[in-house]
Structure formats: structure tokens, C-alpha cells
Scaffold this motif. Structure first.
Motif, short mmCIF file in Angstrom:
data_model
loop_
_atom_site.label_atom_id
_atom_site.label_comp_id
_atom_site.label_asym_id
_atom_site.label_seq_id
_atom_site.Cartn_x
_atom_site.Cartn_y
_atom_site.Cartn_z
N HIS A 141 -26.15 17.09 13.66
CA HIS A 141 -27.06 18.19 14.21
C HIS A 141 -26.71 19.40 15.75
CE1 HIS A 141 -30.24 16.96 11.65
NE2 HIS A 141 -29.36 16.58 10.92
N VAL A 142 -25.30 18.51 15.84
CA VAL A 142 -25.71 19.22 17.75
C VAL A 142 -23.99 18.50 18.25
CG1 VAL A 142 -26.00 18.84 20.23
CG2 VAL A 142 -27.83 17.98 18.46
N TYR A 143 -23.44 20.02 17.90
CA TYR A 143 -21.56 19.93 18.18
C TYR A 143 -21.98 20.85 19.61
CZ TYR A 143 -17.01 20.36 17.17
OH TYR A 143 -15.81 20.49 17.55
N ARG A 155 -20.20 25.38 9.01
CA ARG A 155 -18.92 25.87 9.05
C ARG A 155 -18.46 26.02 9.52
NH1 ARG A 155 -20.26 30.11 5.43
NH2 ARG A 155 -21.44 28.99 4.59
N VAL A 156 -19.42 26.55 10.81
CA VAL A 156 -18.74 26.86 12.30
C VAL A 156 -17.79 26.09 12.80
CG1 VAL A 156 -19.64 28.31 14.33
CG2 VAL A 156 -20.11 29.52 12.19
N PHE A 157 -18.80 24.80 13.06
CA PHE A 157 -18.56 23.18 14.10
C PHE A 157 -17.16 23.67 13.12
CE2 PHE A 157 -23.61 21.25 14.03
CZ PHE A 157 -23.18 22.46 14.53
N GLU A 161 -13.75 23.37 15.10
CA GLU A 161 -13.05 21.65 14.95
C GLU A 161 -11.37 22.03 14.63
OE1 GLU A 161 -15.03 18.49 15.57
OE2 GLU A 161 -14.03 16.79 14.33
N GLU A 162 -11.27 22.81 13.85
CA GLU A 162 -9.98 23.20 13.31
C GLU A 162 -8.79 24.19 14.67
OE1 GLU A 162 -11.03 23.89 8.49
OE2 GLU A 162 -10.79 25.39 9.89
N VAL A 309 -6.55 36.18 15.60
CA VAL A 309 -5.15 35.58 14.16
C VAL A 309 -6.21 34.40 13.58
CG1 VAL A 309 -3.67 33.88 14.56
CG2 VAL A 309 -3.58 35.03 15.80
N TYR A 310 -7.56 33.86 14.01
CA TYR A 310 -8.34 33.11 13.51
C TYR A 310 -9.87 33.51 13.97
CZ TYR A 310 -10.33 29.05 11.91
OH TYR A 310 -10.83 28.03 10.87
N PRO A 311 -10.81 34.13 12.60
CA PRO A 311 -11.66 34.96 13.08
C PRO A 311 -12.74 33.62 12.64
CG PRO A 311 -11.09 35.67 11.10
CD PRO A 311 -10.19 35.10 11.67
N ILE A 312 -13.90 33.68 13.77
CA ILE A 312 -14.65 33.28 13.26
C ILE A 312 -16.42 33.84 13.40
CG2 ILE A 312 -16.95 31.25 14.15
CD1 ILE A 312 -14.43 29.57 15.37
N THR A 313 -17.54 33.94 12.54
CA THR A 313 -18.40 34.52 12.69
C THR A 313 -19.74 33.99 12.65
OG1 THR A 313 -17.09 36.10 10.58
CG2 THR A 313 -19.92 36.49 11.68
N MET A 314 -19.96 34.16 14.14
CA MET A 314 -21.76 32.92 14.17
C MET A 314 -22.57 34.27 13.37
SD MET A 314 -20.73 31.61 16.12
CE MET A 314 -22.38 29.94 16.82
N PRO A 315 -23.46 33.36 12.11
CA PRO A 315 -24.02 33.80 11.53
C PRO A 315 -25.62 34.07 11.92
CG PRO A 315 -23.91 31.06 11.33
CD PRO A 315 -23.21 31.28 12.38
#
Ligand SMILES: Nc1ncnc2c1ncn2[C@@H]1O[C@H](COP(=O)(O)OP(=O)(O)OP(=O)(O)O)[C@@H](O)[C@H]1O
Ligand SMILES: [Mg+2]
Length: 470
Positions: A141-143, A155-157, A161-162, A309-315
Motif C-alpha cells: 500500500h505504500v511504495y 502498475r506505477v509501483f 521498480e523496473e 525513453v520510458y514513459p510513466i503515467t500517473m493516474p
């Protein structure tokens, strides 16, 4: 349970021999000490349990009681079986308070001693296992300060991490207040650059004319007003991460220069001619759709592809409302000390309006609302009237009470239609109806009803009793 090491602390040689034999029979190893001090000094061997005769002190004079106290100070939780000559109740109480697992009066029976040691070791292992599992559950629950249990945030966590371990450029996209900076920090602190600094640069907040100097620094006299040489954010961020916040706001001129830097990882200070090398990781963030900015010709395509190069979308929060109770609880705890008030929960109608609200300002807005409501509240629970009016207006009454302190998921249960249409029912009536309906659907199975309502079984029982439902 083979190979467990048990310490025996006893002056009586015959007893030591006997107990050693008992332990060996069940595959344990025993180590005998005639002196408590000696045993204490050997504690780093991490015995699985200790059998301690309270009357053993040996030449050092360290009494059994002192031994227990000292051991407690080291914060080790080795199970201890205490053995005494007499069954004095006072000392038994004291010994148990000091954390002994069991208290036995001599002569000790083989079966009892062995069973107790085995039980103590089993319990000890179990406690550790539970602690570990609890840690894992909390971690879910906490990352790295990002709270959430929804699929979207999980999924964002995983993405963070990746990507943290590899030095590729990450672009974090998302509406305002969704936690883009938190994500960027999580990447930095999970990466090989974590011992270096995390330097943020807000591209939208620096006037175009100063952007270049802000990034690259300048030499003395390089432009009017440059009285001193100054290093730029790129140099500050060396061996760490440079966070390009609101990267879509960067001037066209600066975009060209940043691209050049990204291509060969070197730059010169303004007015200088020395090539400077830096090793850093670039994390960018934007609350604009950068791809669209590229299409509109506002952002360079070549730079875009370098940064993304690596996109992350915050929901957005409205797409992961199941995280709201967790976040509310988190912020109540976060501001407790700052506000010096004990406010432990929000009322069910407050939670209901939170769940229905649109949260255009996302988590930041929720955080602000909680803070302001805590300031305005005089009781232990935040009530509807403590909320800003635009959120208050979201209320109706088709829910079941939330106890945020238990981190339970929110579940909306629709009341029976015939009762719901009667003039404004009370919260209690709504809750009772929801409960009756859930019990009906589950054919009286309390566990299932509790689950469908998103409350614990104990809470469900309590409420059944409260409303006298049979
Ligand atoms: N999932 C989350 N868990 C806990 N706190 C969060 C979470 N998301 C955001 N916050 C909090 O909300 C506030 C805003 O977060 P942050 O600054 O990272 O958002 P942002 O996306 O960068 O916003 P902006 O676009 O306005 O700069 C911060 O106080 C942050 O700690
Ligand atoms: Mg931000």
C-alpha cells in the motif's frame, strides 16, 4: 527442527547433562554455561532458546534477573525458559515481565521442558513470519511514500521498480497533483544515483532569458549582472538525478541546448569555454500531453524522443477512488503532529462525498482538504460541515459507514428501493438497510456479507447487534 542450538545455564552438572541428553534426543544441540556472564558474552551465537536457572550467577556474580534485564536491553527476542528452586510468585511475575517465555519450578519434567522449548521456538518463528508478512502487506500500500492499492497505482509501483535500476530517461506524465514528483523521487532513490543529489528544476518558473544560465551556470561577466561565476543545476546534479519539472514549458532555445547536452553529455558554462562532463540521470515531468505539444510544433520531436525513453503515467485520483480511504487515513496521521489535534477519522458522510467528488486537483487537493478540515474540526471526527462547500454538496446517503482507521476498502451498498425513497433517511437507517440487504444476498453468511460491504467480520457482527438484526 534439527540443528537448533539451546543454551543451558545451570550450576548443577548432573542436570545439565540430563537436559543436554534430552535435547540431543530431539536433534537439538546444547551448550552448557555455569556462569551467566559467560552465557551473555556468547549470545552472538544466536541460540534458538535459553534454559536459565535463576540461581546461577557463577564467578561473575551476574544474577539471573540481571542477566534477563541485560538481554532485554540488547533487543534480542530469544525465548527463555526460566527454572527456579522455589515457586515464589513475585519473582515469577517479575521474570515474565522481563519477557521470559515460561517459568518452571525444579525438578523439571522432561516432557514439559521439551514441549515448552519446541513451542517457544515455533511461536518465535511464527511471530517473525507474521512481522515479515505484515511488512510485505504494508509495502503493497505504500511504495516510497506513494500510497495506493488500486491496480492503476500498483502498475506505477512496478514501472518505477523496473526503471529505477537502469539509467534511461523517464518521462512522468499526469495531471497536476497526481504525484509526479513523488514518482520521480522514488525512481531516484531506487537507482544507482541515490547517494547523489536530487535536483529539481521547474522549467515553467524560470524566465526564458535565465533558463540557460540556470541549467549550465555562467562565468563571471558573461552577461550584465553576472557578478560572480555560478554553477548550474547540471553541475549540482552530478552523480545524482536532474528532475526537469514542467518540461513542456521549456523555451525553444533551451530545448536545442538541452538536446545537445543529452547527445554528448558535456556542456560549457555561459561565457566559458571549458567542456564540463557530468554523469547523471534525467527524469522529466509534464502535466501537458507532450506528444500533442510536439504535434502542435511547441516541443521538439527529437528532444521528446530523447526524454520519453520510458514513459510513466500517473493516474488521476478520480480513476482510482478506491485509494481515497487509504489516502485519507495517511493524511490524518501525517498532519496529526503538525496540527496538534487528535483527529482519527472522517464521518461516513464525509467519506461518501469524497468518493463522489471529482478531484480535479487530485491527491494534492485531497491533502489540502484534509489539512484545512483538520484545522476547522473540534472533535475527533471530521464532519461534513468542516468541508469546503463544493465537496459538501456531493452528499447523498447510499453507503455504509467507513472506519478509516482500519484501512477498509470503501463499498457502496444500495439501500432497499422502497425504503430509500421515503423522506431523507438517517445514516443509521441507510446503514441498517445495506446490512439487511447484504445478509439477504449472502443467505445469512456473515463473512460473505461483511466482504461484500467491505467491512471486517467483527464490524459486521457489531453492527448486526447494534441494529438488532436477526
Ligand atoms: N499516491 C500518493 N500518496 C501520498 N501522497 C501523495 C500521492 N500522490 C501525491 N501525493 C501528495 O500530493 C502532493 C502533490 O504531489 P506531487 O507534487 O508529486 O504532484 P505533481 O504531480 O508533481 O503535481 P504538479 O503537477 O502540480 O506539480 C504532495 O504533497 C504529495 O506528497
Ligand atoms: Mg510537480
Amino acid at each position: 527442527m534439527a540443528d537448533k542450538l539451546i543454551f543451558i545455564v545451570d550450576k548443577n552438572e548432573a542436570i545439565c547433562k540430563e537436559v543436554t541428553a534430552w535435547l540431543q534426543e530431539i536433534g537439538f544441540q546444547a551448550k552448557v554455561f555455569e556462569d551467566t556472564e559467560l552465557c551473555f558474552n556468547t549470545i552472538d551465537q544466536n541460540p534458538s532458546a535459553i534454559c536459565l536457572d535463576m540461581n546461577t550467577s557463577g564467578p561473575s556474580g551476574l544474577s539471573g534477573l540481571e542477566f534477563l534485564k541485560r538481554l532485554r536491553l540488547t533487543n534480542r527476542d530469544i525465548p527463555i525458559m526460566v527454572v527456579t528452586e522455589n515457586g515464589d510468585l513475585d519473582s515469577a511475575v517479575e521474570v515474565m515481565k522481563l519477557g521470559a517465555f515460561d517459568y518452571m519450578v525444579k525438578p523439571v519434567e522432561k516432557a514439559r521442558l521439551i514441549t515448552n522449548i519446541q513451542r517457544a521456538i515455533a511461536m518465535h518463528t511464527m511471530v517473525h513470519k507474521i512481522d515479515r508478512l505484515r511488512g510485505e502487506i504494508e509495502k503493497k500500500h505504500v511504495y516510497k511514500n506513494i500510497i495506493g492499492q488500486s491496480e492503476a497505482i500498483q502498475r506505477v509501483f512496478t514501472q518505477i521498480e523496473e526503471v529505477a535500476e537502469i539509467n534511461i530517461n523517464v518521462l512522468v506524465e499526469g495531471e497536476s497533483g497526481t504525484g509526479k514528483e513523488l514518482a520521480a523521487k522514488a525512481i531516484h532513490y531506487g537507482s544507482a544515483y541515490k547517494t547523489g543529489p536530487f535536483i529539481a528544476i521547474n522549467c515553467g518558473a524560470i524566465p526564458e532569458s535565465l533558463q540557460e544560465s540556470e541549467f549550465f551556470g555562467h562565468e563571471k561577466g558573461s552577461f550584465t549582472g553576472a557578478d560572480h561565476a555560478r554553477i548550474g543545476k547540471l553541475e549540482y546534479a552530478n552523480n545524482g538525478s536532474l528532475f526537469l519539472d514542467e518540461v513542456g514549458e521549456m523555451s525553444q532555445e533551451m530545448q536545442v541546448k538541452l538536446l545537445r547536452f543529452l547527445q554528448d553529455k558535456t556542456f560549457e558554462r555561459l561565457g566559458g569555454n571549458k567542456k564540463i562532463n557530468v554523469d547523471l540521470r534525467i527524469i522529466s515531468a509534464t502535466n501537458r500531453k507532450l506528444e500533442q505539444e510536439v504535434k502542435r510544433g511547441k516541443f521538439r520531436e527529437d528532444l521528446y524522443y530523447r526524454l520519453v525513453v520510458y514513459p510513466i503515467t500517473m493516474p488521476p485520483l478520480r480513476d482510482r477512488k478506491e485509494d481515497i480511504p487509504l489516502l485519507v487515513n495517511y493524511f490524518l496521521k501525517k498532519f496529526k503532529n503538525e496540527i496538534s489535534k487528535i483527529i482519527t477519522s472522517v464521518s461516513s458522510s464525509v467519506m461518501e462525498s469524497f468518493m463522489k467528488y471529482d478531484w480535479k486537483g487530485n491527491v494534492r487537493q485531497l491533502e489540502n482538504v484534509i489539512y484545512r478540515s483538520m484545522v476547522a474540526t473540534r472533535t475527533e471526527t471530521i464532519e461534513l460541515e468542516n468541508l469546503p462547500s463544493e465537496i459538501q454538496q456531493n452528499t447523498d446517503h447510499n453507503f455504509i459507514t467507513q472506519d478509516t482507521s482500519q484501512n477498509q476498502p470503501t463499498h457502496f451498498a444500495t439501500p432497499e428501493p422502497s425504503k430509500a425513497v421515503t423522506a431523507t433517511p438517517t445514516i443509521q437507517e441507510m446503514e441498517k438497510n445495506a446490512l439487511i440487504k447484504a445478509l439477504k444476498i449472502s443467505a445469512g453468511n456473515i463473512e460473505q456479507a461483511a466482504k461484500s460491504l467491505g467491512i471486517s467480520r467483527a464490524t459486521c457482527y457489531r453492527k448486526i447487534k447494534k441494529y438488532q438484526i436477526d
